[in-house]
Design an enzyme around this catalytic site. Structure first.
Site, PDB file in Angstrom:
ATOM      1  N   ASP A 155      30.620  46.004  36.377  1.00  0.00           N
ATOM      2  CA  ASP A 155      32.061  46.505  36.278  1.00  0.00           C
ATOM      3  C   ASP A 155      31.821  47.245  37.743  1.00  0.00           C
ATOM      4  O   ASP A 155      31.345  48.282  37.863  1.00  0.00           O
ATOM      5  CB  ASP A 155      32.370  47.322  35.246  1.00  0.00           C
ATOM      6  CG  ASP A 155      33.779  47.764  35.079  1.00  0.00           C
ATOM      7  OD1 ASP A 155      34.394  47.989  36.451  1.00  0.00           O
ATOM      8  OD2 ASP A 155      34.205  48.049  34.097  1.00  0.00           O
ATOM      9  N   HIS A 158      34.982  44.089  35.256  1.00  0.00           N
ATOM     10  CA  HIS A 158      35.968  44.814  34.593  1.00  0.00           C
ATOM     11  C   HIS A 158      37.316  43.930  34.130  1.00  0.00           C
ATOM     12  O   HIS A 158      38.277  44.492  33.920  1.00  0.00           O
ATOM     13  CB  HIS A 158      36.541  45.823  35.936  1.00  0.00           C
ATOM     14  CG  HIS A 158      37.256  46.947  35.378  1.00  0.00           C
ATOM     15  ND1 HIS A 158      36.707  47.814  34.515  1.00  0.00           N
ATOM     16  CD2 HIS A 158      38.564  47.054  35.381  1.00  0.00           C
ATOM     17  CE1 HIS A 158      37.535  48.642  34.142  1.00  0.00           C
ATOM     18  NE2 HIS A 158      39.034  48.586  34.702  1.00  0.00           N
ATOM     19  N   SER A 178      40.449  50.009  30.243  1.00  0.00           N
ATOM     20  CA  SER A 178      40.445  50.775  31.434  1.00  0.00           C
ATOM     21  C   SER A 178      41.513  52.123  31.171  1.00  0.00           C
ATOM     22  O   SER A 178      41.059  52.819  30.286  1.00  0.00           O
ATOM     23  CB  SER A 178      40.730  49.851  32.596  1.00  0.00           C
ATOM     24  OG  SER A 178      40.549  50.581  33.830  1.00  0.00           O
TER      25      SER A 178
END
Lengths: 286, 286
Positions: B228, B261, B152
């Protein structure tokens, strides 16, 4: 027994399987509970055997699911992982009077409490051994081929529930279990609080007492780290070794130089535990 | 550059290697920092190559170490894992004015801030690219064969630092990276706060801009889940794909149906990332 409907709280893909968190009302615990399940890819096609994992003091259903790395091997072997919480929960559930970490919320010790005010909710033994499997086997693609394992307080729970219900499980394992709770500080506090002062009532929840008295119909694997802060005082691994020897049980109890009480230890050896259980769950008939 | 002595905070055995947490004073960040290192068993005998892992928003050095399950494969391959924190820390370090999760503490975005009051401490780019490797290679059995990866915000950091310092790394990978921060809400907020309003200064921290402009001398592997919550709006994976195509770079950017995620996604594919990096770190000479 009343089974309650399951409410799905979350579902995440992991190693091609499903990591799911459920909420449900437990009739046995008289409160709303959460637990986690990992369903391997094989559960799309048929019912799969299940390993019940009992966590330790202060844990919830999420510690093992996020830290042990067990899903990789469970997905390969076609094993479901069942991860219950470690006590009843909710506003109406009494806790330790001082909020201690080692009794009450997060610390149910997998017993059926008889003492007020705990008896109304703290029935973790029946929840794990009966209510939860019946619920899961009715509502999810999980078979009645069961194994049981756990860590620390949960290792105690796995040994006690497995030894007392050999007809319901195929194999038992534990990491760093509290092996002789009638003789350690954690156990004495919890058993006094949940069961009262009469130590005769405690023995049904002591793995070393149970193993010495009745042996084991099930294979047992135990791993213990020698750099564990709680070894030997709280864990009393030698009591379990002595019980196995006196009962003539070939339990495999392994001591590991340098490993501590943490999930780094569990992660390092969980694959061996899953393969041990799979031998008895997947590779045998009946 | 001044290197500071390392203070060992904890050390735990894991898959036969050492999971260690260090504290040190960072001259670049002008504060006390903690980071974690996994040293594989091979580091007992010789210096080992290292994978630097940059974590995402709200994380510390502990998320990857406890949740990714990377130590198993790192121990097999003989890779060290280096897990820094995600921002400068401490009482004197300014945070987002409203304590938001996506800017300030836990959210340094791996840039060298130029705006007050952040410039005094928020120099995470130099910390990761220069100060930390120099310190580690001087004080631990870690070689100068480096790879870089992250998740991320940390995927953004890995791509940017790797692309801009190709001579210092062998390979780059990322999970769910913020690929085009100049064009997403997280990035615009962070780049404005750390670098000011002039967008010309932002481009040096945008992986898609960098890749389109200069290509990549290093192999790149990116994994992105299609379930995600932050895809595509914050992550803009397609901008990275377009940049790779326009630059004629054979980056491997994989989209995975059903994955989200979380660390369950990372755990599912981290083994492939470690083997990808090991190809370039361990199996090549020089």
């Amino acid at each position: 027994m009343t089974t309650s409907a399951l409410t799905k709280v979350s579902e995440q893909l992991c190693f091609g399987g499903k990591q799911i968190r459920f909420s449900h009302h437990s009739a046995v615990l008289n409160c709303q509970m959460q637990f986690s399940v990992f369903l391997p890819p094989q559960a799309e096609a048929a019912k799969v055997p299940a390993l019940y994992w009992l966590s330790g003091l202060t844990c919830t259903d999420e510690n093992f699911s996020s830290k042990a790395g067990a899903q990789r091997v469970a997905a390969e072997l076609g094993l479901a992982l069942i991860m219950p919480d470690t006590s009843p929960r909710g506003e109406g559930v009494p806790d330790d009077a001082n909020g201690a970490y080692d009794f009450g919320l997060g610390a149910g010790f997998y017993v059926n409490a008889t003492e007020p005010p705990f008896a109304e909710h703290y029935q973790m033994y029946d929840y794990i051994a009966a209510e939860l499997p019946a619920l899961l086997e009715a509502e999810l693609p999980i078979s009645d081929k069961r194994a049981i394992s756990g860590h620390s307080m949960g290792g105690h729970g796995a040994l006690v529930i497995g030894l007392r219900n050999a007809e319901r499980y195929r194999s038992i394992s534990a990491f760093s279990p509290i092996c002789n709770p009638i003789n350690c500080a954690w156990g004495i506090k919890a058993l006094t609080g949940f069961l009262g002062e009469d130590k005769a009532h405690w023995q049904q929840y002591d793995a070393s007492v149970l193993l010495a008295a009745k042996g084991s119909a099930l294979p047992i694997l135990v791993d213990q780290g020698l750099a564990d802060n709680f070894y030997p005082a709280q864990l009393q691994t030698e009591a379990l070794v002595n019980a196995a020897n006196s009962a003539g049980v070939a339990a495999e109890i392994r001591l590991h130089e340098g490993y501590d009480h943490s999930y780094y230890f569990i992660a390092s050896f969980i694959e061996q535990h899953l393969r041990f259980h799979a031998q008895h769950l997947v590779l045998t008939n009946g």
